[in-house]
Scaffold this active site. Structure first.
Site, PDB file in Angstrom:
ATOM      1  N   SER A   1       0.880  -1.176   0.000  1.00  0.00           N
ATOM      2  CA  SER A   1       0.000   0.000   0.000  1.00  0.00           C
ATOM      3  C   SER A   1       0.914   1.222   0.000  1.00  0.00           C
ATOM      4  O   SER A   1       2.110   1.104   0.329  1.00  0.00           O
ATOM      5  CB  SER A   1      -0.841  -0.016   1.285  1.00  0.00           C
ATOM      6  OG  SER A   1      -1.428   1.240   1.532  1.00  0.00           O
TER       7      SER A   1
ATOM      8  N   TYR B   1      -1.848  -1.246  10.464  1.00  0.00           N
ATOM      9  CA  TYR B   1      -1.831  -1.373   8.992  1.00  0.00           C
ATOM     10  C   TYR B   1      -0.518  -0.826   8.428  1.00  0.00           C
ATOM     11  O   TYR B   1       0.128  -1.477   7.603  1.00  0.00           O
ATOM     12  CB  TYR B   1      -3.029  -0.612   8.433  1.00  0.00           C
ATOM     13  CG  TYR B   1      -3.300  -0.808   6.958  1.00  0.00           C
ATOM     14  CD1 TYR B   1      -4.021  -1.912   6.498  1.00  0.00           C
ATOM     15  CD2 TYR B   1      -2.869   0.130   6.012  1.00  0.00           C
ATOM     16  CE1 TYR B   1      -4.297  -2.078   5.150  1.00  0.00           C
ATOM     17  CE2 TYR B   1      -3.139  -0.036   4.660  1.00  0.00           C
ATOM     18  CZ  TYR B   1      -3.865  -1.139   4.237  1.00  0.00           C
ATOM     19  OH  TYR B   1      -4.138  -1.303   2.890  1.00  0.00           O
TER      20      TYR B   1
HETATM   21  P1  NAD Z   1     -11.375  -6.492   0.174  1.00  0.00           P
HETATM   22  O1  NAD Z   1     -11.932  -6.266   1.524  1.00  0.00           O
HETATM   23  O2  NAD Z   1     -12.257  -6.255  -1.032  1.00  0.00           O
HETATM   24  O3  NAD Z   1     -10.782  -7.979   0.051  1.00  0.00           O
HETATM   25  C1  NAD Z   1     -10.028  -8.544   1.084  1.00  0.00           C
HETATM   26  C2  NAD Z   1      -9.859 -10.031   0.846  1.00  0.00           C
HETATM   27  O4  NAD Z   1      -9.086 -10.571   1.931  1.00  0.00           O
HETATM   28  C3  NAD Z   1     -11.176 -10.812   0.803  1.00  0.00           C
HETATM   29  O5  NAD Z   1     -11.127 -11.826  -0.176  1.00  0.00           O
HETATM   30  C4  NAD Z   1     -11.240 -11.441   2.197  1.00  0.00           C
HETATM   31  O6  NAD Z   1     -11.989 -12.652   2.244  1.00  0.00           O
HETATM   32  C5  NAD Z   1      -9.763 -11.694   2.465  1.00  0.00           C
HETATM   33  N1  NAD Z   1      -9.512 -11.821   3.900  1.00  0.00           N
HETATM   34  C6  NAD Z   1      -9.732 -10.904   4.867  1.00  0.00           C
HETATM   35  N2  NAD Z   1      -9.445 -11.427   6.077  1.00  0.00           N
HETATM   36  C7  NAD Z   1      -9.037 -12.701   5.869  1.00  0.00           C
HETATM   37  C8  NAD Z   1      -8.624 -13.772   6.715  1.00  0.00           C
HETATM   38  N3  NAD Z   1      -8.598 -13.660   8.050  1.00  0.00           N
HETATM   39  N4  NAD Z   1      -8.288 -14.950   6.151  1.00  0.00           N
HETATM   40  C9  NAD Z   1      -8.371 -15.113   4.824  1.00  0.00           C
HETATM   41  N5  NAD Z   1      -8.741 -14.137   3.962  1.00  0.00           N
HETATM   42  C10 NAD Z   1      -9.081 -12.959   4.483  1.00  0.00           C
HETATM   43  O7  NAD Z   1     -10.083  -5.575   0.115  1.00  0.00           O
HETATM   44  P2  NAD Z   1      -9.188  -4.974  -1.073  1.00  0.00           P
HETATM   45  O8  NAD Z   1      -9.325  -3.501  -1.063  1.00  0.00           O
HETATM   46  O9  NAD Z   1      -9.369  -5.709  -2.330  1.00  0.00           O
HETATM   47  O10 NAD Z   1      -7.749  -5.273  -0.448  1.00  0.00           O
HETATM   48  C11 NAD Z   1      -6.817  -6.174  -0.984  1.00  0.00           C
HETATM   49  C12 NAD Z   1      -5.415  -5.752  -0.567  1.00  0.00           C
HETATM   50  O11 NAD Z   1      -5.119  -4.478  -1.126  1.00  0.00           O
HETATM   51  C13 NAD Z   1      -5.236  -5.599   0.947  1.00  0.00           C
HETATM   52  O12 NAD Z   1      -4.012  -6.144   1.347  1.00  0.00           O
HETATM   53  C14 NAD Z   1      -5.246  -4.092   1.150  1.00  0.00           C
HETATM   54  O13 NAD Z   1      -4.496  -3.718   2.292  1.00  0.00           O
HETATM   55  C15 NAD Z   1      -4.593  -3.633  -0.129  1.00  0.00           C
HETATM   56  N6  NAD Z   1      -4.859  -2.230  -0.461  1.00  0.00           N
HETATM   57  C16 NAD Z   1      -6.141  -1.808  -0.674  1.00  0.00           C
HETATM   58  C17 NAD Z   1      -6.357  -0.462  -0.965  1.00  0.00           C
HETATM   59  C18 NAD Z   1      -7.745   0.102  -1.219  1.00  0.00           C
HETATM   60  O14 NAD Z   1      -7.868   1.328  -1.315  1.00  0.00           O
HETATM   61  N7  NAD Z   1      -8.760  -0.704  -1.339  1.00  0.00           N
HETATM   62  C19 NAD Z   1      -5.267   0.430  -1.061  1.00  0.00           C
HETATM   63  C20 NAD Z   1      -3.991  -0.057  -0.838  1.00  0.00           C
HETATM   64  C21 NAD Z   1      -3.790  -1.403  -0.544  1.00  0.00           C
END
Ligand code: NAD
Length: 260
Positions: free
Chosen positions: A142, A155
């Site tokens: 991130s 985080y």
């Molecule tokens: P999301 O909430 O849409 O998806 C998260 C996924 O992680 C889901 O499939 C969920 O089932 C899985 N997950 C959560 N807890 C879990 C656990 N205990 N065991 C197994 N699986 C688990 O989120 P997203 O936005 O797609 O995030 C994906 C990645 O991208 C993350 O690492 C997040 O930190 C990173 N990220 C997101 C953003 C944003 O703005 N959305 C920005 C920077 C980084």
């Protein structure tokens, strides 16, 4: 070149992981889908991918807070697919609160899911990558792996740690055809950030859409959220032969957030 390879994407039942699964499957890459979803829904999702893209697809719902469940996930993936060629450590959670009151259980969960799980999946994937002399490890960090924001102590810590882990793996595997990189997204339109948007909407008494705009522009010069498939396309490029020299890098996709 990538057709027939196998990708394991953690957290691929939603958001960035799910969008990435579609981008990779479109290229004929077999998939290990994973995320918190009940088995019936997960198997149906895998079936949907297999039918739509004519690839092998497997689902596992391992809770990444449990080391044994991660180990079982990796064993199942390796036994069924033969190798894991592309590993995308994507699953992640968020909790925002001042360090003054930040709950220990939230700290432990964020470190376990966003950081420690990647240590385990990488360790379990490397033998088959080394045996094949080819591998791609992509960790979804991130901007918060590069800079901090208020109220995100766990985080920010996990994401900085993930970038460090990625660099060490890149060094240790540089001579074995394996690259390891971190992608550092700014705001991506997924369910992960909905709570943060709802909090702003409530505090400022504005609509969800207005709160979303406020959230993005508070940090990002580019005033729009990314679509998750943009990250998937970038991951596909990192898997290509053209990207074989990119390793150990922390690659922002952040609308100039960290350029400031
Ligand atoms: P999301 O909430 O849409 O998806 C998260 C996924 O992680 C889901 O499939 C969920 O089932 C899985 N997950 C959560 N807890 C879990 C656990 N205990 N065991 C197994 N699986 C688990 O989120 P997203 O936005 O797609 O995030 C994906 C990645 O991208 C993350 O690492 C997040 O930190 C990173 N990220 C997101 C953003 C944003 O703005 N959305 C920005 C920077 C980084």
């Amino acid at each position: 070149m990538l057709k027939g390879k196998t990708a394991l994407i953690t957290g691929s039942t939603s958001g960035i992981g799910l969008a990435t699964a579609h981008v990779l499957a479109e290229q004929g890459i077999n998939l290990v889908l994973h995320g918190l979803m009940n088995d019936d829904e997960g198997y149906a999702l895998a079936e949907e991918f297999a039918t739509k893209y004519n690839v092998k697809a497997l689902f596992d719902g391992a809770n990444l807070m449990e080391t044994q469940a991660i180990s079982d996930l990796m064993d199942k993936a390796l036994e069924t697919m033969g190798s894991i060629d592309i590993l995308v450590n994507n699953a992640g959670i968020q909790h925002t609160e001042s360090i003054d009151t930040f709950p220990e259980n939230k700290w432990n969960a964020i470190i376990a899911i966003n950081l420690t799980a990647a240590f385990h999946t990488i360790q379990k994937s490397l033998p088959s990558m080394k045996a094949n002399g080819w591998g791609r490890i992509i960790n979804i960090a991130s901007v918060h792996g590069l800079v901090a924001s208020l109220n995100k102590c766990a985080y920010v810590t996990a994401k900085h740690g993930l970038i460090g882990l990625t660099k060490v793996v890149a060094l240790e595997c540089a001579e074995q055809g394996i690259t390891a990189n971190s992608i550092c997204p700014g705001w991506v339109d997924t369910p992960l950030i909905n709570n943060q948007i709802r909090d702003i909407a409530e505090q400022k008494n504005v609509s969800f859409e207005q709160a979303k705009y406020n959230l993005v522009t508070a940090k990002q010069p580019l005033p729009e959220m990314m679509n998750p498939s943009q990250i998937g396309e970038f991951i596909l490029f990192l898997c290509s032969d053209s990207a074989r020299s990119i390793t150990g890098a922390s690659l922002p996709m952040d609308g100039a957030w960290t350029a400031q």
